[in-house]
Design a protein around this motif. Structure first.
Motif, short mmCIF file in Angstrom:
data_model
loop_
_atom_site.label_atom_id
_atom_site.label_comp_id
_atom_site.label_asym_id
_atom_site.label_seq_id
_atom_site.Cartn_x
_atom_site.Cartn_y
_atom_site.Cartn_z
N ASP A 344 0.84 -1.21 0.00
CA ASP A 344 0.00 0.00 0.00
C ASP A 344 0.87 1.26 0.00
O ASP A 344 1.61 1.51 0.96
N LYS A 346 0.13 4.29 0.47
CA LYS A 346 -0.19 5.22 1.58
C LYS A 346 0.54 4.80 2.86
O LYS A 346 1.05 5.64 3.59
N ARG A 347 0.57 3.49 3.11
CA ARG A 347 1.27 3.00 4.31
C ARG A 347 2.77 3.27 4.18
O ARG A 347 3.43 3.64 5.15
N ALA A 349 4.18 5.67 2.46
CA ALA A 349 4.38 7.11 2.62
C ALA A 349 4.35 7.51 4.10
O ALA A 349 5.19 8.30 4.56
N LEU A 350 3.40 6.94 4.86
CA LEU A 350 3.27 7.27 6.27
C LEU A 350 4.48 6.79 7.07
O LEU A 350 5.04 7.54 7.89
N GLU A 353 7.41 8.98 6.35
CA GLU A 353 7.23 10.26 7.05
C GLU A 353 7.65 10.13 8.52
O GLU A 353 8.27 11.02 9.09
#
Length: 385
Positions: A344, A346-347, A349-350, A353
């Motif tokens: 994923d 999004k995971r 990217a998080l 971060e």
């Protein structure tokens, strides 16, 4: 890629020890009667033959004799096992053959015998370099004996490694830093450094539950971990896996087979394997009890009691779980090929971060950062969800 160019490991489990360490939850057994080594060697040979029939045509790139205490075996027994592997599979010219040894069961004549039998790397279970800690860990050798054994290994083998356990009761960061510097002076190319874990079913678990065994609290354990990384980095043995440190090129090739999700055969009581048969990954495990394993092999040619077929999701999860232990990380495209779906974004990217993972811009490899390693389980769980 042709089968010959892929890594293929053979793990052989010798299940016997002189005594059972109070922290150990491995499949190891103490026997007061003499072990019939010829009978076990014959059974190892039989199980190797049966396994090679299921997984033919492989080129063996690494062999690991683990335990238990394999250095309790006679060199002739080790030689018989290695001969059986060579008889039923092709063995690479530069094969890595590791044998685990305890400093109590080591002496120059036996080491020379192992070398003559074909062992070219030894891994010593030192565990600590001070006598009080060794006694507390239930070890049967002194620090001096351990260092003497390392010196014998140095003379007998071009490649050797040893293990230490840290986050021991009453261990301070300053004490560990001194011990680690001494270890690196002695280690040459490879060290395995494990944080003490209290495993259910061990004597240490009962003592810990009763408050009679106190291990460092979370803050001290983290400080000990940080000292491990900093000291090893500074002195030329960076971590290539969460608990394993080596000079460049001196990594344990057999363990890389596990962490990179490649194939390996599991031979002997309680051994695990991962074999690709007709395009399907098999997760195998053999009977743990040595005498029961022996009878199974003599009756049916193998001691396998578990033979699970891993589906694409299970295979991908295992690849993620093992691969992210490595400093080199994983190729996300291989994860996609195994699971049929990408990780994923999004995971990813998080977690990037938060500083827990990094993605290499040129190769696309995804790896856990130094600040992510102490919370590795959480990182893997997040990515796999």
């Amino acid at each position: 890629m042709s089968r010959a160019k892929e890594a293929f490991g053979v793990y052989v489990h010798w299940p016997f020890c002189l005594s059972k360490c109070p922290y150990c939850d491995f499949n190891s057994h103490v026997r007061h009667a003499a072990i019939d080594e010829a009978r076990f060697a014959s059974a190892f040979g039989r199980e190797i033959e049966t396994t090679a029939q299921r997984a033919p045509g492989r080129e063996v790139t690494s062999i690991f004799l683990g335990g238990g205490t394999p250095s309790l075996m006679q060199p002739a027994t080790v030689g018989a096992v290695l001969d059986a592997i060579g008889k039923h599979w092709t063995v690479a010219k530069n094969v890595e053959v590791t044998l685990e040894a305890n400093p109590t069961s080591v002496e120059a004549t036996r080491f020379a015998g192992y070398r003559a039998a074909g062992v070219n790397r030894v891994s010593l279970g030192v565990q600590a370099l001070d006598d009080a800690s060794l006694k507390a860990l239930g070890r049967m050798h002194s620090a001096r004996e351990a260092l003497d054994a390392v010196a014998i290994a140095r003379r007998s083998f071009d490649r050797y490694s040893f293990d230490l356990i840290y986050a021991r009761p009453d261990q301070t960061p300053a004490m560990w830093a001194d011990e680690l510097r001494l270890a690196i002076d002695e280690a040459a190319e490879h060290l395995s450094l494990y944080q003490l874990t209290i495993e259910e079913g061990t004597p240490f678990f009962g003592l810990h539950q009763a408050g009679k065994l106190k291990t460092p609290n979370e803050a001290v354990a983290r400080a000990l971990y940080d000292i491990t990384q900093e000291t090893c980095d500074k002195l030329g043995l960076p971590a290539y896996e969460i608990s394993n440190h080596a000079r460049r090129g001196a990594e344990c090739r057999h363990n890389l087979v596990y962490w990179r999700g490649e194939e390996y055969a599991g031979i002997g009581p309680g051994a695990h394997g991962r074999l690709d048969i007709d395009g399907i990954r098999h997760a195998t495990a053999t009977e743990k009890r040595p005498e029961a394993w022996l009878m199974r092999v003599e009756t049916s040619g193998h001691g396998v009691v578990t033979d699970d077929l891993l589906n694409s999701e299970e295979r991908a999860d295992e690849f993620l779980l093992m691969g992210l232990r490595l400093a080199e990380g994983i190729d996300p495209e291989r994860y996609t090929a195994l699971s049929g779906r990408p990780l994923d974004p999004k995971r990813i990217a998080l977690l990037r971060e938060e500083g827990a993972i990094a993605v290499d811009t040129s190769s696309g490899r995804l790896r856990v950062t130094s600040s992510g390693f102490p919370v590795l389980d959480a990182v893997v769980a997040d990515l796999a969800a």
